[in-house]
Structure formats: structure tokens, C-alpha cells
Write an enzyme that holds these catalytic residues in place. Structure first.
Site, mmCIF file in Angstrom:
data_model
loop_
_atom_site.group_PDB
_atom_site.id
_atom_site.type_symbol
_atom_site.label_atom_id
_atom_site.label_comp_id
_atom_site.label_asym_id
_atom_site.label_seq_id
_atom_site.Cartn_x
_atom_site.Cartn_y
_atom_site.Cartn_z
ATOM 1 N N SER A 123 7.759 -6.524 3.437
ATOM 2 C CA SER A 123 9.185 -5.621 2.952
ATOM 3 C C SER A 123 9.783 -5.685 4.694
ATOM 4 O O SER A 123 9.067 -5.428 5.408
ATOM 5 C CB SER A 123 8.705 -4.655 2.497
ATOM 6 O OG SER A 123 10.496 -4.271 2.432
ATOM 7 N N PRO A 158 9.222 4.340 11.570
ATOM 8 C CA PRO A 158 8.646 4.871 10.503
ATOM 9 C C PRO A 158 9.177 6.332 9.857
ATOM 10 O O PRO A 158 8.848 6.248 9.216
ATOM 11 C CB PRO A 158 8.054 6.073 11.845
ATOM 12 C CG PRO A 158 8.479 4.813 12.820
ATOM 13 C CD PRO A 158 9.673 4.629 12.479
ATOM 14 N N HIS A 206 11.848 5.303 8.342
ATOM 15 C CA HIS A 206 12.794 4.405 7.183
ATOM 16 C C HIS A 206 12.650 5.866 5.664
ATOM 17 O O HIS A 206 11.255 6.091 5.441
ATOM 18 C CB HIS A 206 11.926 3.471 6.837
ATOM 19 C CG HIS A 206 13.374 2.440 5.946
ATOM 20 N ND1 HIS A 206 13.062 2.908 4.622
ATOM 21 C CD2 HIS A 206 13.192 1.559 5.884
ATOM 22 C CE1 HIS A 206 13.898 1.911 3.775
ATOM 23 N NE2 HIS A 206 14.103 0.948 5.169
ATOM 24 N N LYS A 240 1.943 -1.511 5.072
ATOM 25 C CA LYS A 240 2.378 -3.197 5.474
ATOM 26 C C LYS A 240 2.232 -3.892 6.294
ATOM 27 O O LYS A 240 1.407 -4.573 6.235
ATOM 28 C CB LYS A 240 2.988 -3.409 4.030
ATOM 29 C CG LYS A 240 3.342 -3.073 2.495
ATOM 30 C CD LYS A 240 5.242 -3.344 2.480
ATOM 31 C CE LYS A 240 4.987 -2.738 0.331
ATOM 32 N NZ LYS A 240 4.375 -3.999 -0.198
HETATM 33 P P1 NAP Z 1 5.781 -6.058 -8.019
HETATM 34 O O1 NAP Z 1 6.567 -6.547 -8.989
HETATM 35 O O2 NAP Z 1 5.987 -4.174 -7.847
HETATM 36 O O3 NAP Z 1 4.465 -6.751 -8.199
HETATM 37 C C1 NAP Z 1 3.418 -5.857 -7.746
HETATM 38 C C2 NAP Z 1 2.098 -6.502 -7.634
HETATM 39 O O4 NAP Z 1 0.894 -5.614 -7.459
HETATM 40 C C3 NAP Z 1 1.871 -6.137 -9.363
HETATM 41 O O5 NAP Z 1 1.247 -7.430 -9.875
HETATM 42 C C4 NAP Z 1 0.846 -5.298 -9.483
HETATM 43 O O6 NAP Z 1 -0.095 -5.244 -10.967
HETATM 44 C C5 NAP Z 1 -0.276 -5.759 -8.637
HETATM 45 N N1 NAP Z 1 -1.024 -4.848 -7.922
HETATM 46 C C6 NAP Z 1 -0.809 -3.509 -7.691
HETATM 47 N N2 NAP Z 1 -2.028 -2.823 -7.363
HETATM 48 C C7 NAP Z 1 -3.103 -3.879 -7.776
HETATM 49 C C8 NAP Z 1 -4.434 -3.695 -7.561
HETATM 50 N N3 NAP Z 1 -5.042 -2.784 -6.523
HETATM 51 N N4 NAP Z 1 -5.436 -4.470 -7.884
HETATM 52 C C9 NAP Z 1 -4.416 -5.587 -8.683
HETATM 53 N N5 NAP Z 1 -3.178 -6.209 -7.885
HETATM 54 C C10 NAP Z 1 -2.489 -4.839 -7.763
HETATM 55 O O7 NAP Z 1 6.425 -6.932 -6.674
HETATM 56 P P2 NAP Z 1 7.614 -7.164 -6.294
HETATM 57 O O8 NAP Z 1 8.140 -5.731 -6.333
HETATM 58 O O9 NAP Z 1 8.096 -8.569 -6.905
HETATM 59 O O10 NAP Z 1 7.311 -6.735 -4.710
HETATM 60 C C11 NAP Z 1 6.863 -8.258 -4.291
HETATM 61 C C12 NAP Z 1 6.492 -7.428 -2.900
HETATM 62 O O11 NAP Z 1 8.194 -7.505 -1.978
HETATM 63 C C13 NAP Z 1 5.979 -6.315 -2.605
HETATM 64 O O12 NAP Z 1 4.451 -6.063 -0.910
HETATM 65 C C14 NAP Z 1 6.727 -5.173 -2.231
HETATM 66 O O13 NAP Z 1 6.741 -4.218 -1.496
HETATM 67 C C15 NAP Z 1 8.053 -6.519 -1.645
HETATM 68 N N6 NAP Z 1 9.541 -6.027 -1.147
HETATM 69 C C16 NAP Z 1 10.059 -5.129 -2.489
HETATM 70 C C17 NAP Z 1 10.947 -5.255 -2.167
HETATM 71 C C18 NAP Z 1 11.904 -4.120 -3.700
HETATM 72 O O14 NAP Z 1 13.081 -4.225 -3.619
HETATM 73 N N7 NAP Z 1 11.840 -3.855 -4.601
HETATM 74 C C19 NAP Z 1 12.147 -5.324 -1.123
HETATM 75 C C20 NAP Z 1 11.422 -5.718 0.081
HETATM 76 C C21 NAP Z 1 10.228 -6.671 -0.071
HETATM 77 P P3 NAP Z 1 0.376 -5.261 -12.340
HETATM 78 O O15 NAP Z 1 1.135 -6.195 -12.741
HETATM 79 O O16 NAP Z 1 -1.116 -5.285 -13.429
HETATM 80 O O17 NAP Z 1 0.887 -4.224 -11.844
#
Ligand code: NAP
Length: 257
Positions: free
Chosen positions: A131, A137, A139, A153
Site C-alpha cells: 500500500s 508514520p 498516516h 507492511k
Molecule cells: P483483502 O480483500 O482484504 O484480502 C486480504 C486477504 O488476506 C484475504 O484473502 C484474507 O483471507 C487473507 N488473510 C488475512 N490473514 C490471513 C492469514 N492469517 N492467513 C492466510 N490468509 C490471510 O485484500 P484487498 O483489499 O484486495 O487488498 C490487497 C492488498 O492491497 C493488501 O495488501 C492491501 O493492504 C493493499 N491495499 C489496499 C487498499 C485499499 O484501499 N483497501 C489500498 C492500497 C493497498 P480471507 O479471505 O480468509 O479473509
């Protein structure tokens, strides 16, 4: 070209599932394997649990067997904050991390486990989706549940670079559930796009564009050993020219955090 076996973690997540779907569309190039926590969710999303491994990134042993014979690892796991309670009218929603799901455990130790297991399994290339915002820090995302999510991260990103494996670190802006292939993508570094977005555009990108970048990063030699931020121009931005050549995009990115 030999078919590349690729493990996608977070495969039942919103971006991870898109990556798995896209890789499955190219069976002559990729043999994708999903890694997830729950069989029921995988079945619901994909109709079957074929080509899936189930485990927990906090338990390295479950990753070791999944990574056997893999050429690449795509890391798409993340700690996910949950709403504490429905907000009262006029109040801001409050979020927290569930016990066992804090960013230090998932985004640092869980990613470290993945990188260590990949190295032991002889994986050649790690594509890690992170991300933007990690240089600050203070944020607001770091304050959610006192989780310091972006700090953990960023630490995992540095660990991936230091692993000696080839890396591609894609730090996305705010993720949107919108169609892909319709926008101009813009790459940057170290959050300069957040502090100074071109033409003041929103610092966001559709998840499907991020998934396409992951797939292309597995193909393109010039995506290796690069770390970059990425956002997109809005579809209706007059100056936008749809990005069709991701190789040229990767060529504008650099190595190191
Ligand atoms: P997401 O839908 O929140 O998916 C996270 C995944 O991590 C889920 O499949 C979850 O499993 C899995 N997970 C969490 N803990 C785990 C564990 N202990 N063991 C195995 N799997 C585990 O992700 P996303 O929203 O598509 O985001 C993808 C990436 O982009 C992330 O790194 C996020 O931080 C980053 N990002 C997000 C945003 C935003 O606007 N949300 C912005 C910038 C970057 P389950 O399916 O079982 O829950």
C-alpha cells in the site's frame, strides 16, 4: 517457455481472487495455485477447491507444502480492520483488528513467513502487493486499532528486498472495485503521488488493474527487482491515455524501497 507454477496467497481476497482468475486464463503460461484460510470461501468464489492449498500464513509449515515446485509467489494477504460497531448517527465509524489478526502478525510475521518459505522452496520471484502511505508514520491508516499497518507492511517489503530473491513490490493507491483496461496508470515512488498527485487526481486504482499488473510482472523481465507506487487517472480525465504497454510502465520504475 516452461509453464510457471505460481502460488497466490490471499487468494480468497478481493485482489488475490482476481489474480488467480487472470492467471487461470493462461494455462499455457501459468499453473496457478491458490492459498487460503477457508475451504468454504474458496468454494463459494471459485465453485471448487481444485488447485488450492489451505493454511495460515502465521504457520510457516502450511506454506512450505504449498510452495513446493513453485517458480513465483504472489503475496496478496493483508490484515483487515473490522467495524467495531455500527456508528451512531453523526459519529465516525471505528475500526479494530480481531485477536490474531493484527498487522504485526499478518503483515509483518505472516509476510516474513511467506518470504522465508519461498526462499527455502527455491522460488525465484516474489510479487508483493502493498500500500502507498508507508513513508508517513502519522498516516491515518496507522492509527486504525493502533495497528501501524503501513509500518509493518513496509518492513516486510524491505525483508523481501533483502531476501535476495527477485522482487516486484506494487504499492497501490486506494483500491476501487471498477472495471480495468480503461485507465491510464501512473507510477511513482515513496508517496510523492500522495503528496503531489498530477492534476490533483484521486490517488486510487481499480483492483483489476492491480491484478493485471501482477500478471504482467510475472512475465516481464523489467518488472524484476522494482518497487513502485501506482495510481490511475479517472476514466473521464481529459488528459488520460489508456495504459496498454505495461512493459513501458515497468521501465519507468526503480529498484529498492
Ligand atoms: P483483502 O480483500 O482484504 O484480502 C486480504 C486477504 O488476506 C484475504 O484473502 C484474507 O483471507 C487473507 N488473510 C488475512 N490473514 C490471513 C492469514 N492469517 N492467513 C492466510 N490468509 C490471510 O485484500 P484487498 O483489499 O484486495 O487488498 C490487497 C492488498 O492491497 C493488501 O495488501 C492491501 O493492504 C493493499 N491495499 C489496499 C487498499 C485499499 O484501499 N483497501 C489500498 C492500497 C493497498 P480471507 O479471505 O480468509 O479473509
Amino acid at each position: 517457455m516452461p509453464v510457471k507454477k505460481v502460488l497466490v496467497t490471499g487468494a480468497t481476497g478481493r485482489t488475490g481472487s482476481l489474480v488467480l482468475e487472470k492467471l487461470r486464463q493462461h494455462p499455457n503460461e501459468f499453473e496457478p495455485i491458490g492459498f487460503a484460510r477457508t475451504e468454504a470461501k474458496a468454494k463459494e468464489l471459485f465453485g471448487s477447491t481444485e488447485s488450492f492449498f489451505f493454511g495460515n500464513i502465521k504457520d510457516k509449515a502450511t506454506l512450505t507444502s504449498a510452495l513446493e515446485g513453485c517458480h513465483a509467489l504472489v503475496i496478496l494477504t493483508s490484515a483487515v480492520p473490522k467495524l467495531k460497531a455500527p456508528p451512531q448517527p453523526g459519529q465516525r465509524p471505528e475500526f479494530e483488528f480481531e485477536s490474531g489478526g493484527f498487522p504485526e502478525e499478518v503483515d509483518w510475521l505472516g509476510q516474513k513467513n511467506q518470504i522465508d518459505a519461498a526462499k527455502e522452496a527455491g522460488v525465484e520471484h516474489i510479487v508483493l502487493v502493498g500500500s502507498m502511505g508507508g513513508t508517513n508514520p502519522n498516516h491515518p491508516l496507522n492509527r486504525i486499532g493502533n495497528g501501524n499497518i503501513l509500518i509493518w507492511k513496509r518492513k516486510a517489503e524491505q525483508y523481501s528486498i533483502d531476501s535476495g530473491l527477485d522482487y516486484t513490490i506494487i504499492r497501490a493507491g486506494g483500491l476501487l472495485d471498477e472495471p480495468g483496461g480503461k485507465r491510464e496508470l501512473i507510477v511513482g515512488k515513496n508517496d510523492t503521488l500522495l503528496t503531489n498527485p498530477p492534476n490533483g487526481i484521486p490517488t486510487s486504482i481499480p483492483r483489476t488493474e492491480v491484478a493485471s499488473l501482477v500478471v504482467q510482472a510475472l512475465r516481464e523481465p523489467n518488472a524484476r527487482n522494482k518497487a513502485f507506487d501506482v495510481i490511475s487517472k479517472p476514466e473521464d480525465e481529459p488528459s488520460a491515455v489508456i495504459t496498454s504497454n505495461m512493459s513501458a510502465l515497468f521501465a519507468r520504475t526503480t529498484s529498492g524501497l
